[in-house]
Write a protein that holds these residues in place. Structure first.
Motif, short mmCIF file in Angstrom:
data_model
loop_
_atom_site.label_atom_id
_atom_site.label_comp_id
_atom_site.label_asym_id
_atom_site.label_seq_id
_atom_site.Cartn_x
_atom_site.Cartn_y
_atom_site.Cartn_z
N PHE A 1 0.83 -1.20 0.00
CA PHE A 1 0.00 0.00 0.00
C PHE A 1 0.87 1.26 0.00
CE2 PHE A 1 -2.89 3.21 1.56
CZ PHE A 1 -4.09 2.86 0.96
N ALA A 2 1.87 1.29 0.88
CA ALA A 2 2.76 2.45 0.97
C ALA A 2 3.56 2.62 -0.32
CB ALA A 2 3.70 2.30 2.16
N ALA A 3 4.06 1.54 -0.88
CA ALA A 3 4.84 1.64 -2.12
C ALA A 3 3.98 2.07 -3.29
CB ALA A 3 5.49 0.29 -2.42
N GLY A 4 2.73 1.63 -3.31
CA GLY A 4 1.82 2.04 -4.38
C GLY A 4 1.59 3.54 -4.38
N PHE A 5 1.28 4.08 -3.24
CA PHE A 5 1.07 5.53 -3.16
C PHE A 5 2.38 6.29 -3.31
CE2 PHE A 5 -3.19 4.56 -1.94
CZ PHE A 5 -3.90 5.66 -2.38
N GLY A 6 3.49 5.67 -2.88
CA GLY A 6 4.79 6.30 -3.10
C GLY A 6 5.10 6.43 -4.58
N GLY A 7 4.79 5.40 -5.35
CA GLY A 7 4.97 5.46 -6.80
C GLY A 7 4.12 6.54 -7.44
N LEU A 8 2.87 6.67 -6.98
CA LEU A 8 2.01 7.74 -7.50
C LEU A 8 2.55 9.11 -7.13
CD1 LEU A 8 -1.56 6.27 -6.80
CD2 LEU A 8 -0.18 6.11 -8.88
N ALA A 9 3.08 9.24 -5.93
CA ALA A 9 3.66 10.52 -5.50
C ALA A 9 4.88 10.87 -6.35
CB ALA A 9 4.05 10.46 -4.02
N LEU A 10 5.72 9.88 -6.61
CA LEU A 10 6.91 10.13 -7.43
C LEU A 10 6.52 10.50 -8.86
CD1 LEU A 10 9.29 7.33 -6.14
CD2 LEU A 10 9.58 9.80 -5.89
N LEU B 1 4.64 5.56 -12.25
CA LEU B 1 3.19 5.33 -12.32
C LEU B 1 2.88 3.84 -12.44
CD1 LEU B 1 0.40 6.72 -12.46
CD2 LEU B 1 0.64 6.67 -14.94
N ALA B 2 3.61 3.17 -13.31
CA ALA B 2 3.40 1.73 -13.49
C ALA B 2 3.71 0.97 -12.20
CB ALA B 2 4.26 1.21 -14.64
N ALA B 3 4.80 1.34 -11.54
CA ALA B 3 5.16 0.66 -10.29
C ALA B 3 4.12 0.93 -9.21
CB ALA B 3 6.54 1.13 -9.82
N GLY B 4 3.63 2.17 -9.14
CA GLY B 4 2.61 2.51 -8.14
C GLY B 4 1.34 1.72 -8.36
N PHE B 5 0.85 1.70 -9.61
CA PHE B 5 -0.36 0.95 -9.89
C PHE B 5 -0.14 -0.56 -9.72
CE2 PHE B 5 -2.18 4.64 -12.38
CZ PHE B 5 -3.17 4.89 -11.45
N GLY B 6 1.06 -1.03 -10.06
CA GLY B 6 1.37 -2.44 -9.86
C GLY B 6 1.32 -2.84 -8.39
N CYS B 7 1.89 -2.01 -7.53
CA CYS B 7 1.87 -2.30 -6.09
C CYS B 7 0.45 -2.24 -5.54
CB CYS B 7 2.76 -1.32 -5.33
SG CYS B 7 4.52 -1.62 -5.56
N LEU B 8 -0.33 -1.25 -5.98
CA LEU B 8 -1.71 -1.15 -5.51
C LEU B 8 -2.55 -2.33 -6.01
CD1 LEU B 8 -2.37 2.68 -5.76
CD2 LEU B 8 -2.04 1.31 -3.69
N ALA B 9 -2.30 -2.77 -7.25
CA ALA B 9 -3.00 -3.95 -7.76
C ALA B 9 -2.62 -5.19 -6.97
CB ALA B 9 -2.69 -4.13 -9.25
N ALA B 10 -1.33 -5.33 -6.63
CA ALA B 10 -0.89 -6.47 -5.83
C ALA B 10 -1.51 -6.42 -4.43
CB ALA B 10 0.64 -6.49 -5.73
N PHE B 11 -1.64 -5.22 -3.86
CA PHE B 11 -2.30 -5.07 -2.57
C PHE B 11 -3.75 -5.55 -2.65
CE2 PHE B 11 -5.12 -2.44 0.05
CZ PHE B 11 -4.66 -2.76 1.32
N LEU B 12 -4.45 -5.16 -3.71
CA LEU B 12 -5.84 -5.59 -3.87
C LEU B 12 -5.96 -7.09 -4.06
CD1 LEU B 12 -7.33 -2.73 -6.06
CD2 LEU B 12 -7.79 -3.21 -3.66
N VAL B 13 -5.06 -7.66 -4.86
CA VAL B 13 -5.08 -9.11 -5.07
C VAL B 13 -4.84 -9.83 -3.75
CG1 VAL B 13 -3.81 -11.02 -6.15
CG2 VAL B 13 -4.48 -9.04 -7.51
N LEU B 14 -3.87 -9.37 -2.98
CA LEU B 14 -3.57 -9.97 -1.69
C LEU B 14 -4.77 -9.86 -0.75
CD1 LEU B 14 -1.45 -11.23 0.23
CD2 LEU B 14 -0.80 -8.90 0.85
N SER B 15 -5.42 -8.70 -0.74
CA SER B 15 -6.59 -8.51 0.12
C SER B 15 -7.74 -9.41 -0.28
CB SER B 15 -7.03 -7.04 0.08
OG SER B 15 -6.03 -6.21 0.58
N VAL B 16 -8.01 -9.49 -1.57
CA VAL B 16 -9.11 -10.34 -2.03
C VAL B 16 -8.80 -11.81 -1.79
CG1 VAL B 16 -10.34 -11.12 -4.10
CG2 VAL B 16 -9.99 -8.69 -3.71
N ALA B 17 -7.57 -12.22 -2.05
CA ALA B 17 -7.20 -13.62 -1.84
C ALA B 17 -7.34 -14.02 -0.38
CB ALA B 17 -5.78 -13.87 -2.33
#
Length: 147
Positions: A42-51, A62-78
């Motif tokens: 979560f922190a890395a995702g928003f950090g990527g968006l901030a950068l 941007l790609a890294a931020g969205f990738g981390c946020l997508a991984a966070f969502l996948v982990l949460s759903v799983a």
């Protein structure tokens, strides 16, 4: 017509139900790596968006931020689908309000950072604050499972 259950049969059925409940609870236990992984993603995702907001041409951020946020969502759903994370707050109303209102602290800090440092600071502080909060709350929930 069904016959009434004897006390011995009822006791055996209750013991079997408790055993099945314990086995199901053990099977859906959240692994130790889940709270830190969720918080850091979560922190890395928003950090990527901030950068990316601070450096608009750097599409990798941007790609890294969205990738981390997508991984966070996948982990949460799983973990939610396996029953490891409660989707709805439980417990007494006061405890639920305290747990849910904890998000206001990172939000207030992010708002202050935005006022003084700009929107990239808002994203970074918001991500770090909510990532830390996710880590703490998931670790507390995980400790409660082992009881």
């Amino acid at each position: 017509m069904t016959e009434p259950i004897s006390p011995t049969g009822a006791d055996a059925a209750l013991t079997a139900a408790r055993s099945a409940f314990s086995a199901a609870r053990a099977a859906r236990r959240v692994p130790a790596w889940h709270p830190p992984a969720a918080g850091l993603l979560f922190a890395a995702g928003f950090g990527g968006l901030a950068l990316f907001d601070a450096h608009p041409g750097a599409w990798g951020y941007l790609a890294a931020g969205f990738g981390c946020l997508a991984a966070f969502l996948v982990l949460s759903v799983a973990s939610s689908r396996s029953g490891g994370v409660a989707l709805w707050p439980t417990g007494q109303m006061r405890g639920r309000v305290l747990r849910q209102s904890a998000v206001l602290a990172p939000l207030a800090a992010a708002g202050a950072a935005a006022l003084f440092l700009g929107f990239p600071a808002f994203l970074a502080v918001f991500g770090i604050g909510l990532g830390a909060l996710s880590w703490i709350q998931l670790a507390q929930a995980r400790r409660g499972q082992s009881a």
